[in-house]
Scaffold this motif. Structure first.
Motif, PDB file in Angstrom:
ATOM      1  N   GLY A 158      -1.735  -0.008   2.198  1.00  0.00           N
ATOM      2  CA  GLY A 158      -0.518   0.580   1.644  1.00  0.00           C
ATOM      3  C   GLY A 158      -0.754   1.542   0.512  1.00  0.00           C
ATOM      4  N   SER A 159      -1.874   2.277   0.557  1.00  0.00           N
ATOM      5  CA  SER A 159      -2.176   3.233  -0.511  1.00  0.00           C
ATOM      6  C   SER A 159      -1.340   4.497  -0.344  1.00  0.00           C
ATOM      7  CB  SER A 159      -3.665   3.594  -0.488  1.00  0.00           C
ATOM      8  OG  SER A 159      -3.980   4.339   0.669  1.00  0.00           O
ATOM      9  N   GLN A 160      -1.443   5.394  -1.314  1.00  0.00           N
ATOM     10  CA  GLN A 160      -0.652   6.634  -1.287  1.00  0.00           C
ATOM     11  C   GLN A 160      -1.003   7.491  -0.080  1.00  0.00           C
ATOM     12  OE1 GLN A 160      -1.321   8.510  -5.046  1.00  0.00           O
ATOM     13  NE2 GLN A 160       0.114   7.191  -6.147  1.00  0.00           N
ATOM     14  N   GLN A 161      -2.222   7.320   0.436  1.00  0.00           N
ATOM     15  CA  GLN A 161      -2.652   8.098   1.594  1.00  0.00           C
ATOM     16  C   GLN A 161      -2.309   7.398   2.909  1.00  0.00           C
ATOM     17  OE1 GLN A 161      -6.648   8.166  -0.606  1.00  0.00           O
ATOM     18  NE2 GLN A 161      -6.820   9.880   0.805  1.00  0.00           N
ATOM     19  N   SER A 162      -1.473   6.354   2.832  1.00  0.00           N
ATOM     20  CA  SER A 162      -1.291   5.471   3.982  1.00  0.00           C
ATOM     21  C   SER A 162      -0.694   6.159   5.201  1.00  0.00           C
ATOM     22  CB  SER A 162      -0.420   4.270   3.593  1.00  0.00           C
ATOM     23  OG  SER A 162       0.861   4.699   3.166  1.00  0.00           O
ATOM     24  N   HIS A 163       0.077   7.212   5.024  1.00  0.00           N
ATOM     25  CA  HIS A 163       0.721   7.847   6.185  1.00  0.00           C
ATOM     26  C   HIS A 163       0.068   9.174   6.549  1.00  0.00           C
ATOM     27  CE1 HIS A 163       3.933   4.911   6.497  1.00  0.00           C
ATOM     28  NE2 HIS A 163       4.057   4.963   5.191  1.00  0.00           N
ATOM     29  N   GLU A 164      -1.058   9.486   5.908  1.00  0.00           N
ATOM     30  CA  GLU A 164      -1.718  10.758   6.179  1.00  0.00           C
ATOM     31  C   GLU A 164      -2.680  10.605   7.349  1.00  0.00           C
ATOM     32  OE1 GLU A 164      -3.557  12.267   2.691  1.00  0.00           O
ATOM     33  OE2 GLU A 164      -1.752  12.177   1.473  1.00  0.00           O
ATOM     34  N   GLY A 165      -2.258  11.043   8.516  1.00  0.00           N
ATOM     35  CA  GLY A 165      -3.182  11.110   9.646  1.00  0.00           C
ATOM     36  C   GLY A 165      -3.166   9.929  10.589  1.00  0.00           C
ATOM     37  N   ILE A 166      -2.572   8.812  10.239  1.00  0.00           N
ATOM     38  CA  ILE A 166      -2.590   7.685  11.172  1.00  0.00           C
ATOM     39  C   ILE A 166      -1.477   7.855  12.202  1.00  0.00           C
ATOM     40  CG2 ILE A 166      -1.107   6.235   9.694  1.00  0.00           C
ATOM     41  CD1 ILE A 166      -2.725   3.824  10.804  1.00  0.00           C
ATOM     42  N   SER A 167      -1.807   7.590  13.447  1.00  0.00           N
ATOM     43  CA  SER A 167      -0.842   7.776  14.523  1.00  0.00           C
ATOM     44  C   SER A 167      -0.014   6.515  14.736  1.00  0.00           C
ATOM     45  CB  SER A 167      -1.577   8.116  15.828  1.00  0.00           C
ATOM     46  OG  SER A 167      -2.347   6.998  16.265  1.00  0.00           O
ATOM     47  N   ALA A 168       1.142   6.696  15.350  1.00  0.00           N
ATOM     48  CA  ALA A 168       1.994   5.544  15.676  1.00  0.00           C
ATOM     49  C   ALA A 168       1.270   4.615  16.637  1.00  0.00           C
ATOM     50  CB  ALA A 168       3.301   6.036  16.290  1.00  0.00           C
ATOM     51  N   ASP A 169       0.404   5.192  17.480  1.00  0.00           N
ATOM     52  CA  ASP A 169      -0.353   4.399  18.437  1.00  0.00           C
ATOM     53  C   ASP A 169      -1.318   3.459  17.723  1.00  0.00           C
ATOM     54  OD1 ASP A 169      -0.899   4.160  21.412  1.00  0.00           O
ATOM     55  OD2 ASP A 169      -2.923   4.465  20.639  1.00  0.00           O
ATOM     56  N   ALA A 170      -2.005   3.962  16.688  1.00  0.00           N
ATOM     57  CA  ALA A 170      -2.931   3.120  15.925  1.00  0.00           C
ATOM     58  C   ALA A 170      -2.183   2.002  15.206  1.00  0.00           C
ATOM     59  CB  ALA A 170      -3.702   3.978  14.925  1.00  0.00           C
ATOM     60  N   VAL A 171      -0.997   2.307  14.705  1.00  0.00           N
ATOM     61  CA  VAL A 171      -0.184   1.283  14.030  1.00  0.00           C
ATOM     62  C   VAL A 171       0.171   0.174  15.009  1.00  0.00           C
ATOM     63  CG1 VAL A 171       1.990   0.815  12.845  1.00  0.00           C
ATOM     64  CG2 VAL A 171       0.728   2.922  12.345  1.00  0.00           C
ATOM     65  N   ARG A 172       0.488   0.535  16.252  1.00  0.00           N
ATOM     66  CA  ARG A 172       0.827  -0.473  17.267  1.00  0.00           C
ATOM     67  C   ARG A 172      -0.351  -1.407  17.526  1.00  0.00           C
ATOM     68  NH1 ARG A 172       3.879   3.782  19.643  1.00  0.00           N
ATOM     69  NH2 ARG A 172       2.101   4.417  20.930  1.00  0.00           N
ATOM     70  N   ILE A 173      -1.574  -0.856  17.517  1.00  0.00           N
ATOM     71  CA  ILE A 173      -2.754  -1.688  17.730  1.00  0.00           C
ATOM     72  C   ILE A 173      -2.927  -2.672  16.570  1.00  0.00           C
ATOM     73  CG2 ILE A 173      -5.268  -1.708  18.003  1.00  0.00           C
ATOM     74  CD1 ILE A 173      -3.769  -0.611  20.403  1.00  0.00           C
ATOM     75  N   LEU A 174      -2.708  -2.215  15.340  1.00  0.00           N
ATOM     76  CA  LEU A 174      -2.817  -3.095  14.175  1.00  0.00           C
ATOM     77  C   LEU A 174      -1.819  -4.244  14.270  1.00  0.00           C
ATOM     78  CD1 LEU A 174      -3.206  -0.450  11.306  1.00  0.00           C
ATOM     79  CD2 LEU A 174      -5.013  -1.831  12.351  1.00  0.00           C
ATOM     80  N   LEU A 175      -0.617  -3.951  14.743  1.00  0.00           N
ATOM     81  CA  LEU A 175       0.407  -4.983  14.886  1.00  0.00           C
ATOM     82  C   LEU A 175       0.052  -5.938  16.028  1.00  0.00           C
ATOM     83  CD1 LEU A 175       3.578  -2.725  14.466  1.00  0.00           C
ATOM     84  CD2 LEU A 175       2.802  -4.480  12.856  1.00  0.00           C
ATOM     85  N   GLN A 176      -0.393  -5.362  17.142  1.00  0.00           N
ATOM     86  CA  GLN A 176      -0.734  -6.178  18.304  1.00  0.00           C
ATOM     87  C   GLN A 176      -1.929  -7.093  18.009  1.00  0.00           C
ATOM     88  OE1 GLN A 176      -3.639  -5.458  20.499  1.00  0.00           O
ATOM     89  NE2 GLN A 176      -3.137  -7.149  21.877  1.00  0.00           N
ATOM     90  N   ALA A 177      -2.854  -6.618  17.182  1.00  0.00           N
ATOM     91  CA  ALA A 177      -4.038  -7.407  16.817  1.00  0.00           C
ATOM     92  C   ALA A 177      -3.741  -8.459  15.760  1.00  0.00           C
ATOM     93  CB  ALA A 177      -5.148  -6.474  16.321  1.00  0.00           C
ATOM     94  N   GLY A 178      -2.530  -8.440  15.206  1.00  0.00           N
ATOM     95  CA  GLY A 178      -2.173  -9.413  14.177  1.00  0.00           C
ATOM     96  C   GLY A 178      -2.745  -9.084  12.810  1.00  0.00           C
ATOM     97  N   LEU A 179      -3.189  -7.838  12.623  1.00  0.00           N
ATOM     98  CA  LEU A 179      -3.733  -7.426  11.328  1.00  0.00           C
ATOM     99  C   LEU A 179      -2.616  -7.011  10.374  1.00  0.00           C
ATOM    100  CD1 LEU A 179      -6.791  -5.329  12.590  1.00  0.00           C
ATOM    101  CD2 LEU A 179      -6.731  -7.741  11.930  1.00  0.00           C
ATOM    102  N   MET A 180      -1.465  -6.668  10.941  1.00  0.00           N
ATOM    103  CA  MET A 180      -0.281  -6.337  10.151  1.00  0.00           C
ATOM    104  C   MET A 180       0.943  -6.935  10.842  1.00  0.00           C
ATOM    105  SD  MET A 180      -0.968  -2.411   8.883  1.00  0.00           S
ATOM    106  CE  MET A 180      -0.050  -2.688   7.363  1.00  0.00           C
TER     107      MET A 180
END
Length: 332
Positions: A158-180
């Protein structure tokens, strides 16, 4: 063995492949790159058995194969046989005399033979390319790979750079993996206990864990698991700093290439560029190498006083953000 940090388990290549159906494995073994990647991850004795059986096309009695090595290595013999069975590299088959025997999977035998001694069609990604006018050196590729990967880690902390460059697809993987996880009261996902453990892993293990969960979602994306896995294995045999052509790739593979690009496993100047560069993250992914030269855990120091004040000496924005999850940052 699988890599374990706390309760978070990261299967190695063997652990992942043995979870696949036999029919899927046989499809994977139809490509020499896959066979060679699997071969070099096997126990030494398993490789010994394969080499002895490489040109044998009929079942060999199990007792004969067992006699090839000393009886003092019972544990190693058991592990070797178990590995070859779990990965369906060989199967039980009766010999002409009716004795129980072992027979190499014919698809695996054919393609590991091509990988080791040659023959067949060219199996590397090597379509001819004109010289890249804007060629990228290894230093650039290393920097690019870590910039992309750190976007994922910055998002997690959740740093200030948190939304710079990460795709919605990568976020879905983090959620699916239980990391977030998503919380109703929060705008953005929050890191989980497993996510904390994930951040403390070395970079190569993080990437492998992330890709494992990505591969579990491949077919739901309309992509082909065998095609994507085969391409990943091909990447591990490519040369760092060299560019490769996308000519002849299916639409499914081109989409997969973009997903790899988003997390720093390959570099492409433009989305539809006709060439790509594999980065160190991709080459080491299934190569069996434990190269941590790109590890995000850069050198630094932490001092903890008896009054619970913490002093950190680091130039890593990511490490500062990670500390902010555990401490109240008073000043920098």
């Amino acid at each position: 063995m699988a890599t374990t940090t706390g309760n978070l388990k990261c299967k190695n290549l063997h652990g992942f492949l043995k979870s696949l159906l036999p029919a899927t494995l046989t499809k994977l073994y139809s490509h020499p790159a896959t066979c060679l990647a699997v071969f070099r991850e096997l126990p030494l004795l398993s490789r010994h058995y394969i080499m002895r059986l490489l040109f044998v096309e009929q079942p060999i009695p199990q007792a004969v194969i067992s006699s090839w090595v000393s009886q003092n290595v019972i544990k190693q013999k058991f592990e070797a046989v178990e590995s070859l069975c779990e990965l369906h590299i060989w199967n039980e088959a009766p010999t002409p005399g009716g004795l129980p025997g072992w027979l190499l999977n014919p698809t695996f035998r054919k393609n590991i033979k091509i990988a080791l001694v040659g023959g067949g069609q060219t199996w590397e990604v090597c379509a001819p390319l004109d010289k890249d006018k804007k060629t990228r050196d290894i230093q650039f590729l290393d920097s690019y790979a870590m910039d992309r990967w750190e976007c994922v880690l910055h998002f997690m902390v959740g740093s200030q750079q948190s939304h710079e460059g990460i795709s919605a697809d990568a976020v879905r993987i983090l959620l699916q993996a239980g990391l977030m996880r998503n919380e109703e009261t929060e705008t953005n996902p929050l890191i989980t206990t497993d996510g904390f453990q994930f951040l403390l892993m070395d970079t190569s293990t993080q990437v492998w864990y992330f890709m494992l969960h990505y591969l579990e979602t491949v077919e739901s994306r309309g992509l082909h698991l065998v095609e994507c896995l085969t391409f990943l294995f091909q990447l591990s045999f490519l040369t760092l700093g060299k560019d490769y052509s996308t000519e002849g790739m299916t639409e499914s593979l081109l989409i997969f290439l973009q997903h790899l690009r988003e997390v720093g496993l390959v570099y492409q100047r433009k989305r539809r560029s006709g060439r790509f560069y594999p980065t160190r993250l991709a080459i080491n992914l299934a190569s069996g190498l434990k190269d941590n030269s790109l590890d995000v855990h850069r050198p630094g120091y932490i001092l903890v006083e008896t009054n619970y004040r913490v002093y950190a000496y680091t130039d890593s924005q990511l490490q500062v953000a990670l500390l902010g999850l555990f401490c109240e940052l008073i000043y920098r």
